[in-house]
Design a protein around this motif. Sequence first.
Motif, PDB file in Angstrom:
ATOM      1  N   THR A  29      24.390  12.525  14.530  1.00  0.00           N
ATOM      2  CA  THR A  29      25.361  12.629  15.624  1.00  0.00           C
ATOM      3  C   THR A  29      25.170  13.916  16.409  1.00  0.00           C
ATOM      4  OG1 THR A  29      26.945  11.400  14.282  1.00  0.00           O
ATOM      5  CG2 THR A  29      27.828  12.593  16.165  1.00  0.00           C
TER       6      THR A  29
ATOM      7  N   GLU B  99      24.217  14.217  20.379  1.00  0.00           N
ATOM      8  CA  GLU B  99      25.176  14.822  21.298  1.00  0.00           C
ATOM      9  C   GLU B  99      24.657  16.104  21.924  1.00  0.00           C
ATOM     10  OE1 GLU B  99      28.939  15.282  19.355  1.00  0.00           O
ATOM     11  OE2 GLU B  99      29.240  13.127  19.152  1.00  0.00           O
TER      12      GLU B  99
ATOM     13  N   HIS C 198      27.277  22.667  15.371  1.00  0.00           N
ATOM     14  CA  HIS C 198      27.910  21.472  15.918  1.00  0.00           C
ATOM     15  C   HIS C 198      28.676  20.723  14.829  1.00  0.00           C
ATOM     16  CE1 HIS C 198      28.219  17.350  17.455  1.00  0.00           C
ATOM     17  NE2 HIS C 198      28.277  17.929  18.655  1.00  0.00           N
TER      18      HIS C 198
END
Length: 112
Positions: free
Chosen positions: A63, A67, A82
């Motif tokens: 993910t 992103e 993140h």
Amino acid sequence: PKSQPKPQLKPQLKPQPKPQPKPQQPKVTAVKAAPPPAVSITSCVAAPAPKLPYGYYKSGIITAITELKDRTGSSSIAIKKHMIANGPGDKTWLNGTFLNALKNTVADGDLV
């Protein structure tokens, strides 16, 4: 008249008293103290935060990379930041587990 030397007197030694042996002290034996009262560990220590499962790290890595959308690739530090920023706040972070998840994700072919 010449002075005659004075006769030298020998110092008289006083007899030294014999050293007397020190009186022996009675032997002291240790007495075992009663054990402290039992205390439950759970009552003293806060419960540790639950550890993140391995699958969380793997899905979080994928993910984070999608992103971040970095053209030249995302660094492991950027991925970590993140994941920490977007992950649950009450979970403990395990760096070794993160690095193993990152290596295994690459080795499995999930990342190219």
